[in-house]
Design a protein around this motif. Structure first.
Motif, PDB file in Angstrom:
ATOM      1  N   LYS A  83       1.029  -1.092   0.189  1.00  0.00           N
ATOM      2  CA  LYS A  83      -0.217  -0.291  -0.134  1.00  0.00           C
ATOM      3  C   LYS A  83       1.221   1.709  -0.569  1.00  0.00           C
ATOM      4  O   LYS A  83       1.755   1.110   0.735  1.00  0.00           O
ATOM      5  CB  LYS A  83      -0.981  -0.150   1.348  1.00  0.00           C
ATOM      6  N   VAL A  84       0.290   2.258  -1.224  1.00  0.00           N
ATOM      7  CA  VAL A  84       1.076   3.496  -0.624  1.00  0.00           C
ATOM      8  C   VAL A  84      -0.038   4.507  -0.094  1.00  0.00           C
ATOM      9  O   VAL A  84      -1.381   4.300  -0.060  1.00  0.00           O
ATOM     10  CB  VAL A  84       1.274   4.092  -2.006  1.00  0.00           C
ATOM     11  N   ILE A  85       0.784   5.184   1.350  1.00  0.00           N
ATOM     12  CA  ILE A  85      -0.763   6.045   1.754  1.00  0.00           C
ATOM     13  C   ILE A  85      -0.255   6.957   2.153  1.00  0.00           C
ATOM     14  O   ILE A  85       0.923   7.470   2.354  1.00  0.00           O
ATOM     15  CB  ILE A  85      -0.588   4.874   3.895  1.00  0.00           C
ATOM     16  N   LEU A  86      -1.101   7.812   2.249  1.00  0.00           N
ATOM     17  CA  LEU A  86      -1.099   9.488   2.318  1.00  0.00           C
ATOM     18  C   LEU A  86      -1.227   9.938   3.930  1.00  0.00           C
ATOM     19  O   LEU A  86      -1.774   9.370   4.679  1.00  0.00           O
ATOM     20  CB  LEU A  86      -1.498  10.151   1.608  1.00  0.00           C
ATOM     21  N   VAL A  87      -0.311  10.929   4.502  1.00  0.00           N
ATOM     22  CA  VAL A  87      -0.189  10.769   5.991  1.00  0.00           C
ATOM     23  C   VAL A  87      -0.289  12.017   5.672  1.00  0.00           C
ATOM     24  O   VAL A  87       0.461  13.369   5.068  1.00  0.00           O
ATOM     25  CB  VAL A  87       1.416  11.006   6.589  1.00  0.00           C
ATOM     26  N   ASN A  88      -0.949  12.597   6.929  1.00  0.00           N
ATOM     27  CA  ASN A  88      -1.659  14.412   6.401  1.00  0.00           C
ATOM     28  C   ASN A  88      -0.496  14.717   7.447  1.00  0.00           C
ATOM     29  O   ASN A  88      -0.033  14.452   8.300  1.00  0.00           O
ATOM     30  CB  ASN A  88      -2.977  14.239   7.835  1.00  0.00           C
ATOM     31  N   ASP A  89      -0.460  16.089   7.731  1.00  0.00           N
ATOM     32  CA  ASP A  89       0.288  16.991   8.254  1.00  0.00           C
ATOM     33  C   ASP A  89      -0.516  18.159   7.988  1.00  0.00           C
ATOM     34  O   ASP A  89      -1.354  18.630   7.789  1.00  0.00           O
ATOM     35  CB  ASP A  89       1.864  17.229   7.649  1.00  0.00           C
ATOM     36  N   ASP A  90       0.294  19.598   9.216  1.00  0.00           N
ATOM     37  CA  ASP A  90      -0.972  20.761   9.229  1.00  0.00           C
ATOM     38  C   ASP A  90      -0.605  21.603   8.168  1.00  0.00           C
ATOM     39  O   ASP A  90      -0.690  23.134   8.274  1.00  0.00           O
ATOM     40  CB  ASP A  90      -0.576  21.584  10.140  1.00  0.00           C
ATOM     41  N   PHE A  91       1.000  21.240   6.958  1.00  0.00           N
ATOM     42  CA  PHE A  91       1.223  22.659   6.460  1.00  0.00           C
ATOM     43  C   PHE A  91       0.749  22.548   4.930  1.00  0.00           C
ATOM     44  O   PHE A  91       0.987  23.643   4.536  1.00  0.00           O
ATOM     45  CB  PHE A  91       2.590  22.957   6.489  1.00  0.00           C
ATOM     46  N   THR A  92       1.013  21.287   4.757  1.00  0.00           N
ATOM     47  CA  THR A  92       1.024  21.234   3.135  1.00  0.00           C
ATOM     48  C   THR A  92      -0.409  21.795   2.756  1.00  0.00           C
ATOM     49  O   THR A  92      -1.637  21.396   3.292  1.00  0.00           O
ATOM     50  CB  THR A  92       0.842  20.272   2.850  1.00  0.00           C
ATOM     51  N   PRO A  93      -0.526  22.994   1.502  1.00  0.00           N
ATOM     52  CA  PRO A  93      -2.029  23.467   1.348  1.00  0.00           C
ATOM     53  C   PRO A  93      -2.482  22.080   0.446  1.00  0.00           C
ATOM     54  O   PRO A  93      -2.056  20.773  -0.501  1.00  0.00           O
ATOM     55  CB  PRO A  93      -1.244  24.257   0.273  1.00  0.00           C
ATOM     56  N   ARG A  94      -4.229  21.516   0.158  1.00  0.00           N
ATOM     57  CA  ARG A  94      -4.697  20.651   0.476  1.00  0.00           C
ATOM     58  C   ARG A  94      -4.468  21.166  -1.460  1.00  0.00           C
ATOM     59  O   ARG A  94      -5.165  19.224  -1.822  1.00  0.00           O
ATOM     60  CB  ARG A  94      -6.234  20.906   0.583  1.00  0.00           C
ATOM     61  N   GLU A  95      -5.086  21.988  -1.855  1.00  0.00           N
ATOM     62  CA  GLU A  95      -4.550  21.559  -3.383  1.00  0.00           C
ATOM     63  C   GLU A  95      -2.868  21.628  -3.741  1.00  0.00           C
ATOM     64  O   GLU A  95      -3.319  20.753  -5.223  1.00  0.00           O
ATOM     65  CB  GLU A  95      -4.891  23.525  -4.454  1.00  0.00           C
ATOM     66  N   PHE A  96      -2.367  21.528  -3.384  1.00  0.00           N
ATOM     67  CA  PHE A  96      -0.905  20.684  -3.714  1.00  0.00           C
ATOM     68  C   PHE A  96      -1.218  19.035  -3.269  1.00  0.00           C
ATOM     69  O   PHE A  96      -0.480  18.349  -4.541  1.00  0.00           O
ATOM     70  CB  PHE A  96      -0.061  21.409  -2.508  1.00  0.00           C
ATOM     71  N   VAL A  97      -1.285  18.409  -2.433  1.00  0.00           N
ATOM     72  CA  VAL A  97      -1.911  17.516  -2.001  1.00  0.00           C
ATOM     73  C   VAL A  97      -2.874  17.048  -3.175  1.00  0.00           C
ATOM     74  O   VAL A  97      -2.409  15.478  -4.016  1.00  0.00           O
ATOM     75  CB  VAL A  97      -2.272  17.119  -0.758  1.00  0.00           C
ATOM     76  N   VAL A  98      -3.906  17.003  -3.763  1.00  0.00           N
ATOM     77  CA  VAL A  98      -4.577  17.193  -4.356  1.00  0.00           C
ATOM     78  C   VAL A  98      -3.592  16.972  -6.097  1.00  0.00           C
ATOM     79  O   VAL A  98      -3.668  15.556  -6.947  1.00  0.00           O
ATOM     80  CB  VAL A  98      -5.755  17.763  -4.956  1.00  0.00           C
ATOM     81  N   THR A  99      -3.215  17.835  -5.999  1.00  0.00           N
ATOM     82  CA  THR A  99      -1.790  18.010  -7.609  1.00  0.00           C
ATOM     83  C   THR A  99      -0.817  16.678  -7.200  1.00  0.00           C
ATOM     84  O   THR A  99      -0.691  16.255  -8.700  1.00  0.00           O
ATOM     85  CB  THR A  99      -1.335  19.356  -7.705  1.00  0.00           C
ATOM     86  N   VAL A 100      -0.594  16.449  -6.916  1.00  0.00           N
ATOM     87  CA  VAL A 100       0.700  15.301  -6.515  1.00  0.00           C
ATOM     88  C   VAL A 100      -0.497  13.914  -6.842  1.00  0.00           C
ATOM     89  O   VAL A 100       0.121  13.344  -7.610  1.00  0.00           O
ATOM     90  CB  VAL A 100       1.390  15.364  -5.023  1.00  0.00           C
ATOM     91  N   LEU A 101      -1.251  13.856  -5.945  1.00  0.00           N
ATOM     92  CA  LEU A 101      -2.195  12.639  -6.376  1.00  0.00           C
ATOM     93  C   LEU A 101      -2.305  12.704  -7.537  1.00  0.00           C
ATOM     94  O   LEU A 101      -2.135  11.047  -8.104  1.00  0.00           O
ATOM     95  CB  LEU A 101      -3.338  12.685  -5.576  1.00  0.00           C
ATOM     96  N   LYS A 102      -2.781  13.624  -8.020  1.00  0.00           N
ATOM     97  CA  LYS A 102      -3.074  12.830  -9.557  1.00  0.00           C
ATOM     98  C   LYS A 102      -1.804  12.994 -10.575  1.00  0.00           C
ATOM     99  O   LYS A 102      -1.729  12.277 -11.657  1.00  0.00           O
ATOM    100  CB  LYS A 102      -3.510  14.444 -10.113  1.00  0.00           C
ATOM    101  N   GLY A 103      -0.752  13.801 -10.149  1.00  0.00           N
ATOM    102  CA  GLY A 103       0.075  13.353 -11.487  1.00  0.00           C
ATOM    103  C   GLY A 103       0.243  12.416 -11.289  1.00  0.00           C
ATOM    104  O   GLY A 103       1.622  11.269 -12.024  1.00  0.00           O
ATOM    105  N   GLU A 104       1.261  11.415  -9.842  1.00  0.00           N
ATOM    106  CA  GLU A 104       2.096  10.697  -9.566  1.00  0.00           C
ATOM    107  C   GLU A 104       0.790   9.405  -9.402  1.00  0.00           C
ATOM    108  O   GLU A 104       2.014   8.207  -9.567  1.00  0.00           O
ATOM    109  CB  GLU A 104       2.604  10.657  -7.988  1.00  0.00           C
ATOM    110  N   PHE A 105       0.152   9.478  -8.840  1.00  0.00           N
ATOM    111  CA  PHE A 105      -0.877   8.705  -8.817  1.00  0.00           C
ATOM    112  C   PHE A 105      -2.102   8.372  -9.993  1.00  0.00           C
ATOM    113  O   PHE A 105      -2.849   7.728 -10.171  1.00  0.00           O
ATOM    114  CB  PHE A 105      -1.595   8.294  -7.563  1.00  0.00           C
TER     115      PHE A 105
END
Ligand code: NFA
Length: 101
Positions: A23-45
């Protein structure tokens, strides 16, 4: 109707081993912007905006979310690349891997 004859198999056919999935697991943090997380998920996965947004929100609310499963090498490569994408922007975004039960 013509008669047919079937001959019982005598050759051994060893069971094919399937590689264990990780499994690849995404871990929450308090700093990474939501939109950036979405962009990485779209691009890499290769997720749609909708899928990526759901995975991001799940990690945000519960702490972690399984992104997808792959063979070990692919899971580790994708987790590293996705983590590096955050690091390159100065974000603490983390993707980890773990073997499936
Ligand atoms: N918690 C982050 C925020 O509120 C968003 C986030 C979600 C970060 C999932 C990492 C993983 N900006």
């Amino acid at each position: 109707m013509p008669q047919t004859t079937t001959v019982p198999r005598t050759k051994l056919r060893p069971k094919t081993e399937r590689p264990k999935l990780h499994k690849v697991i995404l871990v929450n943090d308090d700093f990474t912007p939501r939109e950036f997380v979405v962009t990485v998920l779209k691009g890499e996965f290769h997720m749609s905006e909708d899928q990526a947004h759901r995975v991001m929100i799940t990690a945000h609310q519960r702490g972690v979310c399984v992104v997808a499963v792959f063979t070990r090498d692919v899971a580790e490569t994708k987790a590293t690349r996705a983590t590096e994408a955050g690091k390159a922007k100065g974000y603490p975004l983390q993707f980890t891997t773990e073997p499936e039960e």
